[in-house]
Motif scaffolding. Structure first.
Motif, short mmCIF file in Angstrom:
data_model
loop_
_atom_site.label_atom_id
_atom_site.label_comp_id
_atom_site.label_asym_id
_atom_site.label_seq_id
_atom_site.Cartn_x
_atom_site.Cartn_y
_atom_site.Cartn_z
N ALA A 1 -1.94 -10.44 1.91
CA ALA A 1 -0.97 -11.51 2.14
C ALA A 1 -1.66 -12.83 2.48
N HIS B 1 1.91 2.15 2.32
CA HIS B 1 2.44 0.89 2.86
C HIS B 1 3.09 0.11 1.74
N ASP B 2 4.25 -0.51 2.01
CA ASP B 2 4.95 -1.25 0.96
C ASP B 2 4.76 -2.75 1.05
N GLY B 3 3.80 -3.18 1.87
CA GLY B 3 3.56 -4.61 2.05
C GLY B 3 4.27 -5.18 3.25
N GLY B 4 5.26 -4.45 3.75
CA GLY B 4 5.98 -4.87 4.94
C GLY B 4 5.84 -3.91 6.09
N SER B 5 5.77 -2.63 5.76
CA SER B 5 5.67 -1.60 6.80
C SER B 5 5.10 -0.32 6.21
N ALA C 1 -2.81 -4.80 3.88
CA ALA C 1 -1.63 -5.58 3.48
C ALA C 1 -1.70 -7.00 4.04
#
Length: 231
Positions: free
Chosen positions: A187, A18-22, A183
């Motif tokens: 956040a 996961h890249d933090g967005g998707s 993630a």
């Protein structure tokens, strides 16, 4: 962020990046007897699909169960090994919380996974992000009154339809959901427990990367050793 998540607490051997967005890549294989054989090749394929090397990973998350001893330890030991090699901390998350998050439900429900021995690991949720009880292990029949009228998520619900008549997906754990939950927690401010916990409920949050067994293993050291005397 490049967050690698793994979970082997259930029959699903599951990995996601996961890249933090998707979710960039994910893979799951349901096989209760081959966790050790399947996990590392799955990690290699997920990284290859995303076009990155292991040393690009910035965060590590592992499902800590509850689950059976043999399968559960594979994912945790692998994650800890990666953490040691990369110099990264390893964050744990409840496997039940991952299933709850994947359900997307916004009304009360239950998560139940197969604990074998005709038992289930389970917990109640107010919604996909709010756990109301600590994970437990019980015989399904003993839960009938507690879970009556509630939808249920997970393989344990599918196995015992007489107790969980409103079984819904997902049936198996997904590292993609676990990574997305991690993630979201990061956040929100680092994943410390909070939110509903302040009102007396154990809100999902990061845990130490230690296995949550909930019961003693089948194999135990004998309490009384046989005394052998010389003839």
């Amino acid at each position: 962020m490049l967050l690698l998540a793994v979970d082997t607490a259930t029959p699903a051997v599951t990995v996601a990046l996961h890249d933090g967005g998707s979710v960039l890549a994910a893979e799951s294989d349901v096989d209760a007897r081959r966790h050790g054989e399947l996990l590392l090749p799955a990690v290699d394929r997920v990284l290859a699909e995303a076009g990155v090397k292991l040393d690009a990973v910035t965060d590590l998350v592992v499902g800590v169960g509850p689950g059976p001893y043999t399968g559960l330890r594979v994912g945790i030991v692998t994650a800890l090994t990666f953490g040691s090699a990369l110099g990264l901390p390893v964050r744990g998350l409840s496997t039940l919380d991952g299933l709850a998050y994947a359900s997307g439900l916004d009304t009360p429900f239950v998560v139940a996974t197969d604990a074998r021995r005709k038992e289930v690991y389970w917990a109640r949720y107010a919604d996909a992000r709010t756990r109301l009880t600590e994970p437990a292990v019980d015989r399904p029949a003993d839960l009938a009154e507690t879970v009556a009228g509630l939808p249920a998520v997970g393989a344990g619900a599918v196995l015992y339809p007489e107790v969980f008549p409103d079984a819904r997906g997902p049936e198996h754990q997904s590292a993609a959901a676990l990574a997305a939950l991690a993630a979201a927690l990061l956040a929100d401010g680092g994943g410390a427990r909070g939110g509903s916990e302040d009102a007396g409920h154990p809100a999902p949050g990061f845990l130490p990367p230690l296995p949550l067994y909930l019961r003693r293993p089948d194999a135990q050291v004998p309490k009384n050793y046989k005394v052998v005397t010389p003839k």
